[in-house]
Design an enzyme around this catalytic site. Sequence first.
Site: not given
Length: 245
Positions: A14, A16, A157
């Site tokens: 992750g 980006s 989460y």
Amino acid sequence: MEAAKNRKTALVTGGSRGIGRAICVELAAAGYDVVINYRSDEAGARQTLAEVEAAGAAGEICRFDVRDGAAAEQAVADIGARVGGIAVLVNNAGVVADGLFLMMSREKWQSVIDTSLGGFYNLTRPVLETMIPKRAGAIVSISSAASLMANRGQANYSAAKAGINAASRAIAAEVARLGIRVNVVAPGLIETDMIAAAPKEQIKSLIPMARIGRPEEVARVVRFLCSDDASYITGQVISVNGGMF
Ligand code: NDP
């Protein structure tokens, strides 16, 4: 990215944007060459690569979905074959799909668990396999304050992130004698796309420092945990949350 003498490679999932990008740049500045994983945002990954190179490191972008175990294994094997091994793994990729638990669809539950906790499994296991023969390595995963406190609307989460904390402690104990350290950073509220819709003013009042954190403030702790300065730290969950608790 070719194998470079005396340089170590870090793989960041992750990478980006957001916290992942800051971690890539911080590790580049600390002397690592960086493999920047992303799922869909190639332009963002290329921007991270430009910042990694500006920091004086070599880098490459590497597209795969962390939920796809076979793709993750293949990526780890390819990187190992090209650069001779992965010294640092940062499990950063994560998503949110908030909602009150009673109304939470199985899809919402599963997508968050599969990305954070499934991704953790899919990367950590093959990377550990490559670290063990070298008797060296550091794994840092990004969990969340939600793994340590009650956050309404984030049962999925919180469960995924608490799973990362618990699994990391267990794995740290399993590999401590092999020279590999496994730690977790649990950020509070950090200014990224992920919190674009969060009621920031309301949340700020719960933070003693009365401000939202910056991605670099998480990245610096990750860099420390990856470094030899943290040589006696393993199995820990370090909070970076402006004093929230
Ligand atoms: P962002 O939403 O800004 O970035 C998420 C990153 O994860 C993107 O690079 C995205 O790639 C990548 N990603 C998502 N799903 C996948 C997947 N299946 N495979 C590969 N990559 C994927 O989030 P943040 O930077 O804010 O968050 C980074 C981490 O920090 C997450 O784990 C998050 O849970 C955690 N965190 C964030 C907090 C915050 O307040 N921001 C607080 C506490 C923890 P792409 O764009 O290519 O799809």
